[in-house]
Every structure is written in structure tokens, then in C-alpha cells.
Design an enzyme around this catalytic site. Structure first.
Site, PDB file in Angstrom:
ATOM      1  N   LYS A 145      23.525 -19.675  -2.908  1.00 29.40           N
ATOM      2  CA  LYS A 145      22.980 -20.952  -2.479  1.00 29.40           C
ATOM      3  C   LYS A 145      21.625 -21.205  -3.144  1.00 29.40           C
ATOM      4  O   LYS A 145      21.337 -22.292  -3.604  1.00 29.40           O
ATOM      5  CB  LYS A 145      22.824 -20.915  -0.949  1.00 29.40           C
ATOM      6  CG  LYS A 145      23.087 -22.237  -0.279  1.00 29.40           C
ATOM      7  CD  LYS A 145      23.273 -22.055   1.223  1.00 29.40           C
ATOM      8  CE  LYS A 145      24.702 -21.725   1.587  1.00 29.40           C
ATOM      9  NZ  LYS A 145      24.883 -21.522   3.033  1.00 29.40           N
TER      10      LYS A 145
ATOM     11  N   GLU B 223      27.672 -22.191   7.822  1.00 29.29           N
ATOM     12  CA  GLU B 223      26.443 -22.759   8.363  1.00 29.29           C
ATOM     13  C   GLU B 223      26.275 -24.082   7.621  1.00 29.29           C
ATOM     14  O   GLU B 223      26.382 -24.104   6.384  1.00 29.29           O
ATOM     15  CB  GLU B 223      25.236 -21.854   8.069  1.00 29.29           C
ATOM     16  CG  GLU B 223      23.965 -22.445   8.682  1.00 29.29           C
ATOM     17  CD  GLU B 223      22.682 -21.703   8.298  1.00 29.29           C
ATOM     18  OE1 GLU B 223      22.710 -20.888   7.359  1.00 29.29           O
ATOM     19  OE2 GLU B 223      21.657 -21.954   8.952  1.00 29.29           O
TER      20      GLU B 223
ATOM     21  N   ARG C 125      32.610  -9.937  -1.374  1.00 29.57           N
ATOM     22  CA  ARG C 125      32.404 -11.241  -1.976  1.00 29.57           C
ATOM     23  C   ARG C 125      32.885 -11.202  -3.408  1.00 29.57           C
ATOM     24  O   ARG C 125      33.015 -10.140  -4.001  1.00 29.57           O
ATOM     25  CB  ARG C 125      30.907 -11.547  -2.036  1.00 29.57           C
ATOM     26  CG  ARG C 125      30.256 -11.716  -0.720  1.00 29.57           C
ATOM     27  CD  ARG C 125      28.825 -12.175  -0.980  1.00 29.57           C
ATOM     28  NE  ARG C 125      28.675 -13.498  -0.434  1.00 29.57           N
ATOM     29  CZ  ARG C 125      27.608 -13.879   0.268  1.00 29.57           C
ATOM     30  NH1 ARG C 125      26.601 -13.063   0.455  1.00 29.57           N
ATOM     31  NH2 ARG C 125      27.529 -15.086   0.770  1.00 29.57           N
TER      32      ARG C 125
END
Length: 570
Positions: free
Chosen positions: A272, A36, A262
Site C-alpha cells: 500500500k 480495511e 503473500r
RNA sequence: UGGGGUGUAGCCAAGUGGUAAGGCAACGGGUUUUGGUCCCGUGAUUCGGAGGUUCAAAUCCUCCCACCCCAGCCA
């Protein structure tokens, strides 16, 4: 990418692909990396990039770069530019296959209409809060929306009016009609289109309704013919929904979603939100600060694409969430740079040495090997003169056991130059050593004595008259805790654990003259110290070098142990 | 006290019924004009725990424990 870098470590995704090929269900592998555009890429993303592009490369398939831009509220063009730059820098090529989920908005709208016609979607006029209440909880089933049984005609009309902009944000949504009693909350009539009166970075004001991730992602995959849609584990719960859309809509292909775990790295953060705080609150100097785990930060720090690719290969792909030690990343860098970085000499904390028996104005040029691991990198000239600088730490007036560098009366080698023996120590009024007087053995020119005499230590040095001024920026781990996120769960803000010494700027350094005029970004090794990278804005003296990673230091380990120091953790 | 996922050495990780790969780290030793590199060697009687099936179990079954994710009109 070379074969040397690409080991074929088995992992469950590769096994699935192998099986799919073996059972003739697969003709060509097609993967995608779907960021994104709302932030910068970091080492965690590199794992996904290397997995997707690596697998495609390995099986002669292809990998698409697709921007998942379905939410105009947090997406910006600057991010797509930096993401493209980072993926390309890592060494991957998406060829013609650059896509945007926003390219499919019209198609996605038509798919939604199709769902309404199948009586599998409805316009819901509940408020956001009501929708949340109707959803139920983890342990209690949800309640069906009172708008769930609107007629197809009414739904079609309402949805069209949503598109035309007749409604306020949040007043209507299109929902899939699935099962409010499902134990999987994602299946409780999920929202698939919402109203957002916002300007999109690519479609501008053409739309005021936007598809949600769940609706857009699987269908974008299907439109592009993605065969294996690899995502992180938190989407495992979404897979039934992913499959539901694929099953009920007339899509051109049927992608398979596979989830992997992850990665986390010690002494840093990879979310983030946290990375953003570090930048916003000024703990670091921007997204590309060399201490940041972002790809732009690692690049500025001196990391190579090959090192990052090797690292991703080393850590493997699995389903259990990992906390990988920083020492693995550092190893990957040293391993890569050892073969490619030219060597130079640079003194961090200069101590003047006068070679008392060397001609007063004498000067000569010695020869240094640029890279002992690669003869083709050639040699360079090393100016030598009566006064030189050595590392202050390479001399001890009272040498501890096992210390085999310079000390009073002791002979050592100056790399590529001569054997020198310390004959005098000069101090100032405070007792600080200001310079050393040494004699040299003219017979040992080049660094070895014809009589076969051995010395234990080899020191790096620079000629005082010829050297260049430099500044070293020494970086250390960003946090004092291996897992600052875990600490945070105990109620402590992770910024409490920021390492106050993560950056040490050392000025007054001296480096050899061959470094004059090198390009910014050049990666090199200062012998016996570490791998450095000429900082981007460094044109004139003092030259600024960022330390990417130190060389392994056995002596530091011995010294620490002798002093009873704690062992080094990773 | 719902659902999904994971637990193999300090860390990462192969292995999927036939007797525990590999890498990082650590520790010994050798080579060395970088205390770097390179080379050699050292570690799991045991795979989260307890039972069970089997000639044979990390792999199959049962129960238990721990950790992660999910109640955005974020992705």
C-alpha cells in the site's frame, strides 16, 4: 464462475477443510474477506478474495465481505465503495453477508468489560513511550505495568470513563493481562482498546474508544460464525492471542485462524505504501492507471475477471512467500481472451501500399472471421480498395534470414483479402520509404489461390479510404528490476527503478471501420499484435486503445537471437 | 545472541516412508489465411547442506546454513 476455471488443485488449506469435514467437526464452511477500507485492492488481495470466496463456493458454504474498520484515522467511505465494486467485478457475491467490524463496537465493548471482570484486562495509564519501554525487546522480557493490579472496580470505572470521553488520546488504554515475559511480543499485555477522538466513517462520533485489530478481528469472526479465518502469514504470531480471546470470552463460535503466504509479482510493487507513493508522486496517473497492479488498473488495462481468477488458481496457496513471474499473469489473460476477444485489424505504424493493378475507384467488401476459436462470433465486412496501409515493420527492403513478410519481388497474403507482390518501393529525398507499389492476384480473393500456391507471410491491413484514426497506448513493465523491493533493501529507493518506457503513446494508428461505435472497455485482439481495450474516455476519433498484453511474438524472438540479443526475462 | 515461519527445475507448485504431478518460462518439431491458438516432444539420479534410522527417505531423527515476519495505542 464456471467449472472450467475452477481446478481443484490441492493445497494445505483445502486439506485442513477436508479433514474438518471428514472428522465431522464442520457442517458448513464459512470464510470471510476482511479488507480495511483504507486503500484500493490489488492483485495480491485478489489471491485472498479468490481463496476465500472460491473455497466457500466450492464447498457450498458462504463467504462474508467484512470491512475491518476499527481505525477511523485512515478509513473512508470511498474505499468501501471501490472495494465492493472490485470484489463484485471479480465475480464474487457475498449475498446478504456484508458486515463491518464497527457493527460490533458495542458487543466488543461488552466483551472487554467481561475481560475486566475476569481480571484479564486492565486500564493502563502509561504513556505510549512508556508502554514501549515496558514491553522489553526481542531478547529481553518486558516489565509489568505499575497499573496492572488495579482493582476490578477501578478498571470498570476507568474504562467506562474512557468511553465517555473523559480522557485525552493516548492517556489511557485497556490492555489484556497475559504475560509480560512471553517470547511472543503479542502476548505482552497487548492493547485492546485505545482512545481516538476521531469521527468514524460509519459510527460518526458515537465512540471515542476503538478496539484494536487483535481484539476486534477474532471476535468479529466468532460473532459471524466464521469457521476458517484465512489470513496472511505475518499474523501467525498473533494466533496465540486470537485463540486467547476466543478461549476466555463467551463467544458464539470458535473460528480457526490459518495463515498463508503473500504473493509478490515481478516488475511491480504490491504494498500500500509503495503504491501510494507512485500515485502521490505522479509516477503514474492515479490508482487506476493501466500500469498499476490494482484491480481498477488491471480492469482499465483490459484484464478480465476470469483471467485474474485463473491466475490465482495457477499460483496456488502455500506458506512460502513467492515472487511470481509476470509471464504467468500475462498467460492467464491471453488464455482467457483468446476464446472471447473478437479479432480486428489495426495498423500501428502505417505504410501506404498502392495496388497498381486494382481499379482506380474500385471498392469491395471482403469477409473476416471474428474469432477463429469461436464460430458463433460470426463474421464482419472488410472494405478493400486500391490504397491500403500495412505495418511498416512488415516490409523489409533487404529481408533478413527467416523473415517471411513483404520484400521487393516477394508475394504475401493480405489477411482475408488477396495475395500481393511488391513491385516498387517509393522513397522521399531522405531515403525514407513513403509507399509501396504492389500488384494483386484477383484469383486469390479471400486469401487463397485456386492454384494452391503458398505464401509464407500473412499481413494485417486496413483500407486507406475507410479506416479510422486511432491512438495505441503500449504498456510495459512498471519497473526495470524484477524485484524493486529487494533492491530497496540494499538502500536504493525503489522509484529509482521505475521504467521510463512503461507507457508509449503511439498516434497515427489506423484501424478497421468495424470498430466505429464500440463500447468503451471492449476487449479485442488486433491480429498479430495483441489484446487491446478501448479506453474509458474514448468516444470519437482518434479512438484510444490500451494494450493489455501483446501476442506471443516468435519472430521478435528469432530476430533478437539472430542479432545476438539477450534473452527475454519475465 | 528471543519467538514464529519457509527452503522441491529459471518461476509457481503437488507430494507427508515405496522410488520426484502439473502450470508458467525456455528449447525442438507438427498443424495453421494471426510467426497467435492448438498438438507432440525435451528438463530434478534428486528435493537448502551434512550426518543418521530403514530393505527403502523429499518425506522420520540430529546438527548446520539461507531467507521472511515480530519490539504500532496500524491492519
Amino acid at each position: 464462475m464456471t467449472d472450467r476455471e475452477h481446478s481443484m488443485q490441492p493445497h494445505f488449506i483445502r486439506n485442513i477443510i477436508e479433514e474438518d469435514f471428514a472428522s465431522n467437526q464442520l457442517r458448513q464452511l464459512v470464510t470471510r474477506f476482511p479488507p480495511e477500507p483504507n486503500g484500493y485492492l490489488h492483485i495480491g488481495h485478489a489471491k485472498s478474495i479468490c481463496l476465500n470466496f472460491g473455497l466457500a463456493w466450492e464447498y457450498r458454504g458462504r463467504c462474508h465481505l467484512r470491512f475491518d474498520d476499527t481505525n477511523p484515522l485512515n478509513e473512508e467511505e470511498v474505499y468501501v465503495d471501490s472495494i465492493r465494486e472490485d470484489v463484485a467485478w471479480l465475480g464474487f457475491d457475498w449475498g446478504e453477508h456484508l458486515y463491518y467490524a464497527s457493527d460490533y463496537f458495542e458487543q466488543l465493548y461488552q466483551y472487554a468489560v467481561e475481560l475486566i471482570k475476569q481480571d484479564r484486562a486492565f486500564v493502563c495509564s502509561l504513556t505510549p513511550e512508556e508502554i514501549r519501554q515496558y514491553r522489553g525487546t526481542l531478547t529481553e522480557a518486558g516489565t509489568e505495568s505499575p497499573y496492572r493490579n488495579r482493582s476490578t472496580e477501578e478498571n470498570l470505572d476507568l474504562f467506562q470513563r474512557m468511553r465517555r470521553g473523559e480522557f485525552a488520546e493516548g492517556s489511557q488504554v485497556l490492555r489484556a493481562k497475559i504475560d509480560m515475559g512471553s517470547s511472543n511480543l503479542n502476548m505482552r499485555d497487548p492493547v485492546i482498546f485505545r482512545i481516538l477522538h476521531a469521527t468514524h466513517h460509519r459510527t460518526g462520533d458515537a465512540w471515542c474508544i476503538y478496539p484494536t485489530y487483535d481484539f476486534a478481528h477474532c471476535l468479529s469472526d466468532a460473532e459471524e460464525g466464521i469457521t476458517h479465518s484465512l489470513c496472511s502469514q505475518e499474523f501467525e504470531d498473533h494466533r496465540p492471542l486470537y485463540d486467547w480471546f476466543i478461549e476466555h470470552l463467551p463467544v458464539p463460535s470458535r473460528p480457526k485462524q490459518i495463515e498463508f503466504a503473500r504473493m509478490n509479482l515481478t516488475y511491480t510493487v504490491l504494498s500500500k505504501r509503495r503504491l501510494n507513493r507512485l500515485v502521490e508522486e505522479g509516477y503514474v496517473d492515479g490508482w487506476d492507471d493501466p500500469r498499476m497492479p490494482t484491480l481498477s488498473g488491471l480492469r482499465r488495462r483490459g484484464y478480465t475477471p476470469g483471467a485474474i481468477r485463473n491466475f490465482c488458481d495457477m499460483i496456488g496457496v502455500g506458506k512460502s512467500e513467492s515472487l511470481v513471474q509476470m509471464s504467468m499473469l500475462e498467460h492467464a489473460l491471453r488464455d482467457d481472451l483468446n476464446y472471447r476477444a473478437p479479432r480486428f485489424m489495426g495498423v500501428q505504424d502505417p505504410l501506404k501500399v498502392v495496388i497498381v493493378n486494382y481499379p482506380q475507384d474500385g471498392e469491395e467488401e471482403l469477409e473476416g472471421i471474428n474469432n477463429p476459436e469461436d464460430e458463433s462470433m460470426g463474421t464482419r465486412g472488410l472494405p478493400f480498395s486500391r490504397e491500403i496501409y500495412i505495418e511498416r515493420d512488415d516490409f523489409r527492403e533487404d529481408p533478413p534470414k527467416k523473415y517471411f513478410r513483404l520484400a521487393p519481388g516477394r508475394e504475401v497474403r493480405l489477411r482475408y483479402a488477396y495475395f500481393i507482390t511488391c513491385v516498387d518501393v517509393v522513397k522521399d529525398d531522405n531515403g525514407e520509404i513513403t509507399e509501396l507499389h504492389c500488384t494483386y492476384d484477383p484469383e486469390s480473393r479471400g486469401g487463397s489461390s485456386p492454384d494452391g500456391r503458398k505464401v509464407k507471410g500473412t499481413l494485417h491491413w486496413v483500407s486507406a479510404r475507410h479506416c479510422l484514426d486511432a491512438e495505441f497506448r503500449l504498456y510495459d513493465r512498471l519497473f526495470t528490476k524484477a524485484d524493486p523491493t529487494r533492491e530497496e533493501k540494499k538502500g536504493v529507493d525503489f522509484v529509482q527503478y521505475i521504467n521510463p518506457d512503461s507507457l508509449r503513446v503511439v498516434s497515427g494508428c489506423k484501424v478497421e471501420p468495424a470498430l466505429r461505435g464500440i463500447d468503451s472497455g471492449t476487449r479485442l485482439q488486433f491480429e498479430r499484435k495483441g489484446y487491446f481495450c478501448l479506453n474509458g474516455d474514448s468516444r470519437h476519433e482518434p479512438l484510444v486503445f490500451n494494450m493489455a498484453v501483446a501476442l506471443k511474438d516468435t519472430w521478435a524472438k528469432i530476430e533478437k537471437r539472430e542479432q545476438g540479443g539477450a534473452s527475454v526475462s519475465s
